[in-house]
Design a protein around this motif. Structure first.
Motif, short mmCIF file in Angstrom:
data_model
loop_
_atom_site.label_atom_id
_atom_site.label_comp_id
_atom_site.label_asym_id
_atom_site.label_seq_id
_atom_site.Cartn_x
_atom_site.Cartn_y
_atom_site.Cartn_z
N SER A 319 -14.11 8.56 -1.88
CA SER A 319 -15.24 9.46 -2.06
C SER A 319 -15.49 10.32 -0.83
CB SER A 319 -16.50 8.65 -2.41
OG SER A 319 -16.33 7.94 -3.61
N GLN A 320 -15.27 9.73 0.34
CA GLN A 320 -15.45 10.48 1.59
C GLN A 320 -14.30 11.45 1.83
OE1 GLN A 320 -15.79 7.27 4.39
NE2 GLN A 320 -17.95 6.89 3.94
N LEU A 321 -13.08 11.01 1.49
CA LEU A 321 -11.91 11.86 1.74
C LEU A 321 -11.89 13.11 0.87
CD1 LEU A 321 -9.07 9.19 2.17
CD2 LEU A 321 -10.17 10.56 3.96
N VAL A 322 -12.37 12.99 -0.38
CA VAL A 322 -12.31 14.15 -1.26
C VAL A 322 -13.27 15.25 -0.81
CG1 VAL A 322 -11.49 12.92 -3.30
CG2 VAL A 322 -13.95 13.12 -2.91
N LYS A 328 -7.04 16.94 -4.69
CA LYS A 328 -5.60 16.88 -4.95
C LYS A 328 -4.83 15.99 -3.99
CE LYS A 328 -1.71 19.87 -6.18
NZ LYS A 328 -1.33 21.25 -6.56
N PRO A 329 -4.98 16.16 -2.66
CA PRO A 329 -4.20 15.30 -1.76
C PRO A 329 -4.58 13.82 -1.86
CG PRO A 329 -5.75 16.68 -0.52
CD PRO A 329 -5.75 17.18 -1.91
N PRO A 375 -10.73 10.87 -7.52
CA PRO A 375 -10.64 12.33 -7.48
C PRO A 375 -10.37 12.95 -8.84
CG PRO A 375 -8.72 11.33 -6.43
CD PRO A 375 -9.70 10.23 -6.68
N ALA A 376 -9.66 12.22 -9.73
CA ALA A 376 -9.42 12.76 -11.07
C ALA A 376 -10.73 12.91 -11.83
CB ALA A 376 -8.47 11.85 -11.83
N LEU A 456 0.54 17.02 -9.13
CA LEU A 456 1.06 18.29 -8.60
C LEU A 456 0.49 19.48 -9.36
CD1 LEU A 456 4.80 17.33 -8.00
CD2 LEU A 456 2.96 17.48 -6.31
N GLY A 457 0.14 19.28 -10.64
CA GLY A 457 -0.43 20.36 -11.42
C GLY A 457 -1.94 20.39 -11.42
N ALA A 458 -2.58 19.46 -10.71
CA ALA A 458 -4.04 19.38 -10.70
C ALA A 458 -4.63 20.39 -9.71
CB ALA A 458 -4.48 17.97 -10.33
N PRO A 459 -5.85 20.86 -9.97
CA PRO A 459 -6.49 21.76 -9.01
C PRO A 459 -6.98 21.00 -7.78
CG PRO A 459 -8.02 21.21 -10.75
CD PRO A 459 -6.71 20.58 -11.13
N ARG A 460 -7.17 21.73 -6.71
CA ARG A 460 -7.72 21.12 -5.49
C ARG A 460 -9.20 21.48 -5.42
NH1 ARG A 460 -4.97 21.24 0.51
NH2 ARG A 460 -6.60 20.10 1.63
#
Length: 474
Positions: A319-322, A328-329, A375-376, A456-460
């Motif tokens: 949650s913090q990283l996103v 995406k990453p 993140p998804a 790879l196809g997901a938005p950031r």
């Protein structure tokens, strides 16, 4: 009468807690259930699949019913159904009775879970109090999954497998009694005619059930058998009718226009693959630990505990990283860790040390599965209008449950077929079970590997703090 919102939160969170608990608590009881009721190896998966398929298939209908009929009313109805079917499941004497009760139990969960979440959102005003409530809600959900394996082990070893179901009964009775006291009624008053879209729910769930049954029946009958072809073709036909009904409905359960959002499309697929990997890994590993390694149910639960702790830590860190790096990453890294964790688990045999053969894979998988899912979920909600965030959350949650059931069917069918092939070739039962475990986890790793490509196809997306809290709680 003035009701405290925090008292309502206790009732709602405990109800959601037993729904989440029920997903994991049953896994450690599977070998005992199989031995006592005489389940076949391929039939045993229905103890899990019947619950998750019906829960996922009717989740959106449960939310619609709660909005239109009254959230507290549907919440209590779901609790009553959940408690009653838990009682009958605990008293089941045949495999068929248990599977049917698990399916109806899933329907009870599909009624109470979205109703509870909707009550939570209207009970707490937007801001600090709601954020705290959402954090407690999400935290208890994660804790339920972790404690389920320990509670299941204790109940099975000290009493019997039946108590993994019977334990729900007194809790459900207490919550039914407390709900009218602490939870206020609320509903949506539609401008036009009330529409539930029951046809959509029945067609979608019926189609998925037929597909899963076709996959399972392919193991003894072969993919070219008339029965398997009829089930698969019939299931796909029902799903096609489902899409047609949803496209024409004035108030569809699944608003198809939501799938114009790239974030939602990729998130539904990612969470479905996540569910497939998680349910299959849990199912196969629980059986492997008890039938191959000879662990008790409690020892099996304790073996899973580090994975649960890793998942809770991962939820906080992800949650913090996103918010810092975007979705995406973080999702990509989680998918990679999931694959690595599953591949490490395939190295386990009947006698190797837990600390070297199982622990690293369980920890990596626990971190990866949550770092992929969090993140998804955020990307799915962030990609639609704010007034459609609830519908988007329901769609991806349904996708997770349904994907888990289908993935479990495919992976366990591959594992069971391999075990039977090894036995037919003269292998001893223990080596055959180890081979089936490895084959199943390799298949689960392939599902997780597809998730890398999906990412790879997901938005950031760089979400706000509110979007993160809402998505994690849902």
């Amino acid at each position: 009468m003035r009701r405290s919102p925090w008292s309502a939160l206790v009732v709602l969170a405990l109800a959601q807690f037993i729904v989440v608990l029920d997903v994991t608590i049953v896994n450690v009881a599977l070998p005992d259930i199989q031995q006592d009721l005489g389940f076949s190896p391929s039939g045993l998966q229905w103890v899990i699949s019947a619950y998750t398929l019906i829960f996922g298939g009717f989740l959106l209908l449960g939310g619609r019913a709660a909005d239109l009929l009254g959230r507290r009313r549907v919440f209590i109805a779901g609790l009553l159904l959940f408690g009653l079917t838990s009682l009958v499941a605990g008293l089941a004497s045949t495999p068929e009775q248990l599977v049917v009760m698990r399916a109806v139990q899933g329907l009870g969960g599909a009624l109470l879970s979205p109703a509870a979440f909707a009550i939570l959102t209207v009970t707490f005003a937007h801001g600090r109090d709601r954020n705290i409530a959402m954090g407690i809600w999400g935290g208890l959900a994660g804790l339920g999954g972790t404690l389920g394996v320990i509670a299941g082990g204790l109940l099975v070893d000290s009493l019997s497998w039946r108590w993994v179901f019977l334990v729900n009964v007194p809790i459900a009775i207490a919550l039914v009694a407390l709900a009218p006291v602490f939870v206020a009624e609320s509903r949506v008053r539609p401008a036009g005619r009330r529409t539930f879209d029951v046809a959509g729910a029945l067609l979608g769930t019926g189609g998925l059930l037929a597909v899963v049954l076709g996959v399972i029946r392919a193991e003894p009958l072969g993919w070219g058998s008339a029965e398997v072809i009829a089930l698969l073709a019939g299931g796909l036909g029902l799903l096609a009718l489902f899409l047609r009904v949803e496209a024409r409905s004035a108030a569809p359960l699944v608003p198809l226009h939501l799938f114009r959002s790239r974030g939602l499309r990729t998130s539904v697929l990612a969470l479905a693959l996540n569910g497939a990997g998680f349910l299959a890994m849990f199912f196969l590993t629980a059986i492997f630990l008890q039938q191959v390694r000879g662990l008790t149910a409690l020892e099996t639960g304790l073996a899973f505990l580090p994975m649960g702790i890793a998942a809770i830590v991962s939820a906080v860190v992800a949650s913090q990283l996103v918010t810092r790096f975007g979705t995406k990453p973080v999702q990509f890294g989680g998918a990679v860790l999931s694959v690595l964790g599953l591949l490490l688990l395939t190295r386990a045999d009947a006698t190797g040390a837990y600390a070297t053969q199982l622990l690293p894979g369980l920890i990596l998988f626990g971190i990866g599965i949550i770092a992929t899912g969090t993140p998804a979920m955020i990307a799915a909600v962030a990609g639609v209008r704010p007034d459609e965030a609830g519908a988007a959350s329901g769609v991806v949650n349904s996708g997770y449950q349904v994907g888990g059931a289908i993935g479990l069917a495919v992976i366990t069918t591959l594992a069971t077929t391999h075990v039977e092939g090894l036995l037919a070739g003269g292998a001893n039962p223990q080596d055959a079970l180890v081979g089936g475990f490895e084959r199943g986890l390799f298949a689960a790793a392939l599902f997780a590997a597809v998730n890398i490509l999906t990412t790879l196809g997901a938005p950031r997306v760089r979400p706000t703090a509110d979007q993160v809290e809402a998505a994690v709680a849902a």
